[in-house]
Design a protein around this motif. Structure first.
Motif, PDB file in Angstrom:
ATOM      1  N   UNK A 108      78.424   4.622 -43.296  1.00  0.00           N
ATOM      2  CA  UNK A 108      78.760   4.209 -41.933  1.00  0.00           C
ATOM      3  C   UNK A 108      79.697   3.000 -41.985  1.00  0.00           C
ATOM      4  N   UNK A 109      80.808   3.100 -41.282  1.00  0.00           N
ATOM      5  CA  UNK A 109      81.813   2.036 -41.326  1.00  0.00           C
ATOM      6  C   UNK A 109      81.662   1.059 -40.165  1.00  0.00           C
ATOM      7  N   UNK A 110      81.877  -0.227 -40.471  1.00  0.00           N
ATOM      8  CA  UNK A 110      82.029  -0.765 -41.816  1.00  0.00           C
ATOM      9  C   UNK A 110      80.670  -0.989 -42.461  1.00  0.00           C
ATOM     10  N   UNK A 111      80.557  -0.613 -43.718  1.00  0.00           N
ATOM     11  CA  UNK A 111      79.343  -0.939 -44.472  1.00  0.00           C
ATOM     12  C   UNK A 111      79.316  -2.446 -44.725  1.00  0.00           C
TER      13      UNK A 111
ATOM     14  N   UNK B 113      84.283   5.552 -52.637  1.00  0.00           N
ATOM     15  CA  UNK B 113      83.807   6.463 -51.600  1.00  0.00           C
ATOM     16  C   UNK B 113      84.760   6.607 -50.431  1.00  0.00           C
ATOM     17  N   UNK B 114      85.816   5.795 -50.405  1.00  0.00           N
ATOM     18  CA  UNK B 114      86.804   5.906 -49.342  1.00  0.00           C
ATOM     19  C   UNK B 114      86.319   5.444 -47.986  1.00  0.00           C
ATOM     20  N   UNK B 115      85.379   4.484 -47.957  1.00  0.00           N
ATOM     21  CA  UNK B 115      84.902   3.969 -46.669  1.00  0.00           C
ATOM     22  C   UNK B 115      85.197   2.477 -46.560  1.00  0.00           C
ATOM     23  N   UNK B 116      85.317   2.012 -45.339  1.00  0.00           N
ATOM     24  CA  UNK B 116      85.608   0.614 -45.079  1.00  0.00           C
ATOM     25  C   UNK B 116      84.327  -0.225 -45.139  1.00  0.00           C
ATOM     26  N   UNK B 117      84.494  -1.504 -45.467  1.00  0.00           N
ATOM     27  CA  UNK B 117      83.329  -2.382 -45.576  1.00  0.00           C
ATOM     28  C   UNK B 117      83.700  -3.800 -45.161  1.00  0.00           C
ATOM     29  N   UNK B 118      82.715  -4.525 -44.701  1.00  0.00           N
ATOM     30  CA  UNK B 118      82.849  -5.948 -44.412  1.00  0.00           C
ATOM     31  C   UNK B 118      82.224  -6.715 -45.555  1.00  0.00           C
ATOM     32  N   UNK B 119      83.003  -7.535 -46.240  1.00  0.00           N
ATOM     33  CA  UNK B 119      82.467  -8.363 -47.314  1.00  0.00           C
ATOM     34  C   UNK B 119      81.922  -9.653 -46.701  1.00  0.00           C
TER      35      UNK B 119
ATOM     36  N   UNK C 174      64.539  15.552 -45.062  1.00  0.00           N
ATOM     37  CA  UNK C 174      63.652  16.573 -44.512  1.00  0.00           C
ATOM     38  C   UNK C 174      63.419  16.374 -43.017  1.00  0.00           C
ATOM     39  N   UNK C 175      63.570  15.126 -42.573  1.00  0.00           N
ATOM     40  CA  UNK C 175      63.372  14.816 -41.160  1.00  0.00           C
ATOM     41  C   UNK C 175      64.676  14.821 -40.375  1.00  0.00           C
ATOM     42  N   UNK C 176      65.756  14.512 -41.056  1.00  0.00           N
ATOM     43  CA  UNK C 176      67.060  14.422 -40.402  1.00  0.00           C
ATOM     44  C   UNK C 176      68.063  15.235 -41.212  1.00  0.00           C
ATOM     45  N   UNK C 177      68.464  16.404 -40.727  1.00  0.00           N
ATOM     46  CA  UNK C 177      69.506  17.174 -41.431  1.00  0.00           C
ATOM     47  C   UNK C 177      70.790  16.347 -41.523  1.00  0.00           C
ATOM     48  N   UNK C 178      71.506  16.491 -42.608  1.00  0.00           N
ATOM     49  CA  UNK C 178      72.723  15.706 -42.819  1.00  0.00           C
ATOM     50  C   UNK C 178      73.712  15.875 -41.667  1.00  0.00           C
ATOM     51  N   UNK C 179      73.772  17.060 -41.101  1.00  0.00           N
ATOM     52  CA  UNK C 179      74.719  17.320 -40.013  1.00  0.00           C
ATOM     53  C   UNK C 179      74.369  16.562 -38.737  1.00  0.00           C
ATOM     54  N   UNK C 180      73.092  16.149 -38.626  1.00  0.00           N
ATOM     55  CA  UNK C 180      72.639  15.458 -37.420  1.00  0.00           C
ATOM     56  C   UNK C 180      72.485  13.951 -37.625  1.00  0.00           C
ATOM     57  N   UNK C 181      72.659  13.478 -38.831  1.00  0.00           N
ATOM     58  CA  UNK C 181      72.510  12.052 -39.105  1.00  0.00           C
ATOM     59  C   UNK C 181      73.607  11.268 -38.400  1.00  0.00           C
ATOM     60  N   UNK C 182      73.306  10.080 -37.914  1.00  0.00           N
ATOM     61  CA  UNK C 182      74.342   9.273 -37.248  1.00  0.00           C
ATOM     62  C   UNK C 182      75.435   8.877 -38.230  1.00  0.00           C
ATOM     63  N   UNK C 183      76.678   9.001 -37.818  1.00  0.00           N
ATOM     64  CA  UNK C 183      77.800   8.717 -38.708  1.00  0.00           C
ATOM     65  C   UNK C 183      78.486   7.388 -38.399  1.00  0.00           C
ATOM     66  N   UNK C 184      78.332   6.913 -37.163  1.00  0.00           N
ATOM     67  CA  UNK C 184      79.013   5.696 -36.737  1.00  0.00           C
ATOM     68  C   UNK C 184      78.035   4.744 -36.061  1.00  0.00           C
ATOM     69  N   UNK C 185      78.476   3.513 -35.881  1.00  0.00           N
ATOM     70  CA  UNK C 185      77.644   2.541 -35.164  1.00  0.00           C
ATOM     71  C   UNK C 185      77.348   3.030 -33.750  1.00  0.00           C
ATOM     72  N   UNK C 186      78.317   3.644 -33.113  1.00  0.00           N
ATOM     73  CA  UNK C 186      78.074   4.160 -31.765  1.00  0.00           C
ATOM     74  C   UNK C 186      77.056   5.291 -31.761  1.00  0.00           C
TER      75      UNK C 186
END
Length: 335
Positions: free
Chosen positions: A245-248, A307-313, A139-151
Motif C-alpha cells: 500500500x502506497x506510500x509504505x 517491489x516497485x512501490x512508493x514509500x515514505x522514509x 483465508x479471511x480476505x481473498x487477495x482480490x478483495x484486500x484493500x490496496x490504497x489508503x482510501x
C-alpha cells in the motif's frame, strides 16, 4: 584516535584505500563491543562470526531493546566508563545527540548508500531498513478483495476489523506519521478523521505478535506490520500476505560509534564490514532488508525499489520532529 579524525575529514574514499590502514590499527585494539537490538541468533551472530573470521578481531555483543540500550549507554558515559564501541538501534538518536555521547565518522562503504540512509552530519548510517505495510489473513480476505490504497481502508466493510498497536513506527503512531508526512498536515488530518470512524482495534502487543493473531484468524487485517515477517510466515505455510500500500512506511536501523569508544578503529572497521556488500549479504540471508542499494532483499519485492512501490522514509530527524505530535493525534482521534 587520529585515524578516526582523518576519516571524518574525508568526504568519500574507496574501501580499498582505508582497509589496510584500518586493519593494522583495529587488530592492535583486538576487539570491538557492539550494542544492538537486532536478534542475536538470526543476524548478529552470523555478522560477528564473519567479521571475526575475516579480521581475527573479537566482537563482544550486548543485546537489548533500544530504550534499554540508550539508558545503558548514557549511564556509562556519565560515569566515565564507556564500554561500547558501536551502537545499532532503531530509535532514540535524539537522546544520543543531545547527550553528546556519539561521534561523527565517515564510512567509505556508505558512499553508495542513498542520502536518506545516512546522516548528512556523519553520526549514523543505516545497516538495514524496515518496511511497514498492512498484512492480512488470506483465508479471511481473498487477495482480490484486500484493500490496496489508503482510501480503500475507509470502506465501511473494514470498520472494526483493522488491528494495530498504539505506539512507535510499527503501530498507530507510525501510520499517522506516514499519512501526515506524505499528505501534508491539512489533507492528512482530514484523512485521519475519516479513518478514525473505522474504529481500528488497538492491541497492546508487538507488531509480530499482532501478525501472529492475524494468522490465527483473530483479526482479518493488521496495519503497520513488518512486511518481511509476513513473507517468513507465508514461506512456512501460514495463511498470510502483505499489501504494498502506497506510500509504505520505511524506517531505519542505525549504526554509529560512541564518542569515547575504547576501540575506535575496530569500531569503524566493524561498521565498514556491516555496510559492505559482503556484510549486507549476511543481512539478506538472515531475511532482514539490506540498506545497500546493490543488495536486494532475499525476497526482492519487499524493498520499495525491488517491489516497485512508493514509500515514505521516516528518518530519525523526521521522527524526532514529529513523533510527539503524531502520538498526540493518536490520543485525540483514536483513544
Amino acid at each position: 584516535m587520529g585515524l578516526i579524525a582523518a576519516f571524518a575529514a574525508s568526504s568519500v574514499s574507496r574501501a580499498a584505500d582505508i582497509e589496510s590502514a584500518l586493519i593494522e590499527r583495529a587488530k592492535k585494539e583486538g576487539q570491538v563491543t557492539f550494542y544492538t537490538n537486532l536478534i542475536v541468533n538470526q543476524v548478529v551472530r552470523p555478522v560477528a562470526s564473519a567479521f571475526e573470521k575475516k579480521y581475527a578481531i573479537k566482537v563482544n555483543v550486548s543485546r537489548a531493546d533500544s530504550q534499554t540500550t540508550i539508558l545503558k549507554l548514557v549511564n556509562e558515559s556519565r560515569a566515565g566508563r564507556t564500554e561500547v564501541d558501536v551502537w545499532n538501534l532503531s530509535s532514540g538518536l535524539k537522546s544520543f545527540v543531545e547527550a553528546g555521547i556519539i561521534r561523527k565518522f565517515t564510512a567509505a562503504n556508505a558512499a553508495e548508500y542513498p542520502g536518506a540512509y545516512k546522516d548528512s552530519n556523519g553520526f549514523w548510517v543505516a545497516t538495514n531498513v524496515y518496511v511497514n505495510t498492512p498484512g492480512f489473513n488470506t483465508q479471511l480476505v481473498p487477495a482480490s478483495e484486500a484493500p490496496k490504497t489508503l482510501n480503500d481502508l475507509l470502506d465501511p466493510k473494514w470498520k472494526g476489523k483493522l488491528a494495530w498497536k498504539p505506539n512507535d513506527v510499527s503501530g498507530a503512531v507510525g501510520f499517522i506519521g506516514n499519512v501526515l508526512t506524505s499528505m501534508g498536515e491539512d489533507r492528512g488530518m482530514t484523512y485521519l478523521r475519516q479513518f478514525a470512524r473505522q474504529d481500528p482495534i488497538t492491541v497492546e502487543a508487538s507488531a509480530r505478535a499482532i501478525l501472529d493473531r492475524v494468522i490465527a484468524g483473530e483479526y482479518p487485517i493488521a496495519l503497520q506490520i513488518f512486511n518481511h515477517h509476513a513473507v517468513i510466515s507465508a514461506n512456512k505455510g501460514a495463511p498470510v500476505s502483505w499489501i504494498p500500500m502506497e506510500p509504505a512506511t520505511v524506517s531505519l536501523q542505525l549504526a554509529g560509534i560512541t564518542r569515547d569508544a575504547p576501540h575506535p578503529n575496530a569500531a569503524l572497521l566493524f561498521i565498514e564490514f556491516m555496510l559492505s556488500e559482503e556484510g549486507q549479504k549476511i543481512f539478506q540471508e538472515a531475511e532482514y532488508l539490506p540498506a545497500h542499494p546493490k543488495v536486494p532483499a532475499r525476497t526482492p519485492s519487499l524493498k520499495p525499489e525491488g517491489g516497485g512501490f512508493k514509500a515514505t522514509v521516516l528518518s530519525p530527524e523526521i521522527m524526532d520532529q514529529g513523533i510527539d505530535h503524531w502520538a498526540d493525534v493518536y490520543k485525540r482521534l483514536f483513544r
